[in-house]
Design an enzyme around this catalytic site. Structure first.
Site, PDB file in Angstrom:
ATOM      1  N   GLY A  48      18.885 -61.043  39.382  1.00  0.00           N
ATOM      2  CA  GLY A  48      19.280 -59.740  38.888  1.00  0.00           C
ATOM      3  C   GLY A  48      20.736 -59.721  38.477  1.00  0.00           C
ATOM      4  O   GLY A  48      21.473 -58.784  38.792  1.00  0.00           O
ATOM      5  N   HIS A  49      21.153 -60.778  37.764  1.00  0.00           N
ATOM      6  CA  HIS A  49      22.533 -60.872  37.298  1.00  0.00           C
ATOM      7  C   HIS A  49      22.624 -61.923  36.185  1.00  0.00           C
ATOM      8  O   HIS A  49      21.662 -62.625  35.913  1.00  0.00           O
ATOM      9  CB  HIS A  49      23.479 -61.230  38.452  1.00  0.00           C
ATOM     10  CG  HIS A  49      23.236 -62.580  39.035  1.00  0.00           C
ATOM     11  ND1 HIS A  49      22.389 -62.781  40.100  1.00  0.00           N
ATOM     12  CD2 HIS A  49      23.715 -63.808  38.698  1.00  0.00           C
ATOM     13  CE1 HIS A  49      22.371 -64.073  40.405  1.00  0.00           C
ATOM     14  NE2 HIS A  49      23.158 -64.717  39.558  1.00  0.00           N
ATOM     15  N   ALA A  50      23.807 -61.993  35.601  1.00  0.00           N
ATOM     16  CA  ALA A  50      24.136 -63.029  34.618  1.00  0.00           C
ATOM     17  C   ALA A  50      25.503 -63.587  34.989  1.00  0.00           C
ATOM     18  O   ALA A  50      26.239 -62.991  35.777  1.00  0.00           O
ATOM     19  CB  ALA A  50      24.161 -62.452  33.205  1.00  0.00           C
ATOM     20  N   ARG A  95      18.997 -63.277  34.728  1.00  0.00           N
ATOM     21  CA  ARG A  95      17.897 -63.960  35.400  1.00  0.00           C
ATOM     22  C   ARG A  95      17.401 -63.152  36.582  1.00  0.00           C
ATOM     23  O   ARG A  95      18.178 -62.517  37.286  1.00  0.00           O
ATOM     24  CB  ARG A  95      18.283 -65.358  35.844  1.00  0.00           C
ATOM     25  CG  ARG A  95      19.056 -65.538  37.144  1.00  0.00           C
ATOM     26  CD  ARG A  95      20.543 -65.233  37.134  1.00  0.00           C
ATOM     27  NE  ARG A  95      21.264 -65.634  35.968  1.00  0.00           N
ATOM     28  CZ  ARG A  95      21.802 -66.826  35.777  1.00  0.00           C
ATOM     29  NH1 ARG A  95      21.800 -67.718  36.721  1.00  0.00           N
ATOM     30  NH2 ARG A  95      22.428 -67.107  34.662  1.00  0.00           N
ATOM     31  N   ILE A 120      27.842 -60.694  36.382  1.00  0.00           N
ATOM     32  CA  ILE A 120      27.562 -59.392  35.766  1.00  0.00           C
ATOM     33  C   ILE A 120      26.328 -58.861  36.481  1.00  0.00           C
ATOM     34  O   ILE A 120      25.236 -59.419  36.329  1.00  0.00           O
ATOM     35  CB  ILE A 120      27.301 -59.521  34.258  1.00  0.00           C
ATOM     36  CG1 ILE A 120      28.462 -60.215  33.553  1.00  0.00           C
ATOM     37  CG2 ILE A 120      27.037 -58.137  33.649  1.00  0.00           C
ATOM     38  CD1 ILE A 120      28.180 -60.599  32.107  1.00  0.00           C
TER      39      ILE A 120
END
Length: 134
Positions: A48-50, A95, A120
């Site tokens: 749940g981030h980049a 992802r 992020i």
């Protein structure tokens, strides 16, 4: 294709198989950090981030799970279930890891040490970062 599956060397032996990953040889970066995700409760997701600068290779060293990748314009989902394959995730890719089988373990090999500012976590901020809007 957003993510790239990488075949790692698989050494087959009747006593048990072995797979190796050497930075800058089998994967396209030097490994600066390794961590693993495990004991994920049913129905939960991870990720749940980049990342702005960190590249990662996700390897299912045990069990199976799905990885959904999103570049702001398209999404693709990969089933990871072979410990001799890794999913390469470049920078600027959102992802999410989900549908972990019982006992699944995800090994992550990262190109950078942990740096909070590289993450992020907000999807709208991610879309702005990659120049997309909803």
């Amino acid at each position: 294709m957003i993510g790239k599956l990488i075949e790692l060397p698989k050494i087959t032996d009747p006593r048990g198989n072995l797979t190796v990953a050497e930075g800058a040889l089998h994967i396209p970066f030097d490994i600066k950090r390794a961590y693993w995700v495990y004991d994920v409760p049913g129905g939960e997701s991870r990720g749940g981030h980049a990342h702005r600068q960190c590249r990662e290779l996700l390897v299912p060293v045990g069990g199976a799970f799905h990885v959904t990748l999103d570049n702001g314009r398209e999404r693709e989902t990969h089933l990871l279930n072979h410990p001799w394959q890794g999913l390469l995730i470049e920078t600027g890719i959102w992802r999410t890891l989900e549908d972990f089988s019982s006992g699944a373990v995800c090994l992550v090999l990262a190109s950078e040490p942990f740096e909070e500012s590289d993450y992020i976590y907000d999807y709208d901020d991610f879309l702005k970062y990659v120049g997309c809007s909803r």
